[in-house]
Design a protein around this motif. Structure first.
Motif, short mmCIF file in Angstrom:
data_model
loop_
_atom_site.label_atom_id
_atom_site.label_comp_id
_atom_site.label_asym_id
_atom_site.label_seq_id
_atom_site.Cartn_x
_atom_site.Cartn_y
_atom_site.Cartn_z
N ILE A 65 -70.77 79.42 97.51
CA ILE A 65 -69.79 79.39 96.42
C ILE A 65 -70.34 80.09 95.18
CG2 ILE A 65 -68.58 77.85 94.82
CD1 ILE A 65 -68.34 75.92 97.25
N ALA A 66 -71.59 79.83 94.86
CA ALA A 66 -72.22 80.48 93.70
C ALA A 66 -72.22 82.00 93.90
CB ALA A 66 -73.63 79.95 93.50
N GLY A 67 -72.46 82.45 95.12
CA GLY A 67 -72.44 83.88 95.41
C GLY A 67 -71.07 84.49 95.18
N LYS A 68 -70.02 83.78 95.57
CA LYS A 68 -68.65 84.26 95.34
C LYS A 68 -68.39 84.46 93.85
CE LYS A 68 -66.32 81.88 99.16
NZ LYS A 68 -65.17 81.03 99.47
N TYR A 69 -68.71 83.43 93.08
CA TYR A 69 -68.46 83.50 91.64
C TYR A 69 -69.32 84.58 90.98
CZ TYR A 69 -65.49 79.33 91.41
OH TYR A 69 -64.48 78.42 91.55
N ALA A 70 -70.57 84.71 91.41
CA ALA A 70 -71.46 85.71 90.81
C ALA A 70 -70.94 87.12 91.08
CB ALA A 70 -72.88 85.54 91.35
N LEU A 71 -70.51 87.38 92.31
CA LEU A 71 -69.98 88.70 92.64
C LEU A 71 -68.69 88.96 91.88
CD1 LEU A 71 -70.07 91.34 94.18
CD2 LEU A 71 -68.98 90.15 96.12
N ARG A 72 -67.79 87.98 91.86
CA ARG A 72 -66.53 88.14 91.12
C ARG A 72 -66.79 88.45 89.65
NH1 ARG A 72 -63.50 83.07 89.14
NH2 ARG A 72 -65.39 83.20 87.90
N ASP A 73 -67.70 87.69 89.02
CA ASP A 73 -67.99 87.88 87.61
C ASP A 73 -68.64 89.23 87.34
OD1 ASP A 73 -66.91 85.37 87.26
OD2 ASP A 73 -68.85 84.36 86.96
N GLY A 81 -60.64 97.32 87.15
CA GLY A 81 -59.84 96.49 88.03
C GLY A 81 -60.17 95.03 87.84
N SER A 82 -59.84 94.24 88.84
CA SER A 82 -60.13 92.81 88.76
C SER A 82 -60.48 92.27 90.12
CB SER A 82 -58.93 92.04 88.19
OG SER A 82 -57.84 92.13 89.10
N ALA A 83 -61.26 91.22 90.13
CA ALA A 83 -61.69 90.57 91.37
C ALA A 83 -61.40 89.09 91.27
CB ALA A 83 -63.19 90.81 91.60
N ASP A 84 -61.11 88.49 92.41
CA ASP A 84 -60.88 87.04 92.47
C ASP A 84 -61.41 86.53 93.79
OD1 ASP A 84 -60.15 84.56 91.59
OD2 ASP A 84 -58.00 84.93 91.65
N ARG A 104 -58.29 98.42 97.32
CA ARG A 104 -58.74 97.04 97.49
C ARG A 104 -60.01 97.04 98.33
NH1 ARG A 104 -54.26 93.09 99.55
NH2 ARG A 104 -54.95 94.04 101.47
N ILE A 105 -61.01 96.29 97.89
CA ILE A 105 -62.24 96.13 98.66
C ILE A 105 -62.48 94.64 98.85
CG2 ILE A 105 -64.74 96.48 98.73
CD1 ILE A 105 -64.33 98.98 97.04
N ALA A 106 -62.63 94.22 100.10
CA ALA A 106 -62.87 92.82 100.43
C ALA A 106 -64.36 92.62 100.69
CB ALA A 106 -62.06 92.42 101.66
N PHE A 107 -64.89 91.53 100.14
CA PHE A 107 -66.30 91.18 100.33
C PHE A 107 -66.40 89.85 101.06
CE2 PHE A 107 -66.18 93.85 96.61
CZ PHE A 107 -67.28 94.66 96.74
#
Length: 125
Positions: A65-73, A81-84, A104-107
């Motif tokens: 979860i921390a990785g998701k937020y870190a990459l998004r931020d 653009g924007s990431a979510d 669009r790029i998905a991670f």
């Protein structure tokens, strides 16, 4: 543990921006009823199913979860653009989806101790 849920109206909400009075919540995968967890015992605010569910959602570690937020931020700080987090891409849910222009790029963040074959099975699906 999910970072996003839907309100009864269908509006998508983020756990980090949620207050308890926004309930009821529903899983964005299976539609099941969810509860908001404020993150006092765990570091991350999140949603969880109210009752045991057959939902396809897999449990996630705090590291994931921390990785998701870190990459998004990090993406959002670039101003391009924007990431979510937890965005649907076809039949899959991207951990982070970056939209810029018509691109669009998905991670997919990997923070699990899978054997290599298990990882291959997940990406072949």
């Amino acid at each position: 543990m999910a970072l996003v849920a839907n309100l009864t109206s269908g509006q998508r909400v983020s756990a980090e921006d949620t207050r308890k009075e926004n309930a009821p919540f529903h899983c964005h995968i299976c539609g099941g009823e969810m509860t908001f967890v404020s993150g006092q015992k765990r570091l991350t605010k999140h949603f969880r199913h109210r009752v045991e569910s057959n939902c396809e959602w897999e449990p996630e570690t705090e590291q994931h979860i921390a990785g998701k937020y870190a990459l998004r931020d990090a993406i959002n700080s670039m101003g391009k653009g924007s990431a979510d987090v937890e965005q649907r891409v076809g039949d899959l849910i991207a951990d982070v989806l970056w939209k810029f222009g018509n691109q669009r790029i998905a991670f997919e963040i990997q923070a699990a101790a899978y054997e290599w074959r298990k990882f291959e099975e997940k990406i072949e699906a």
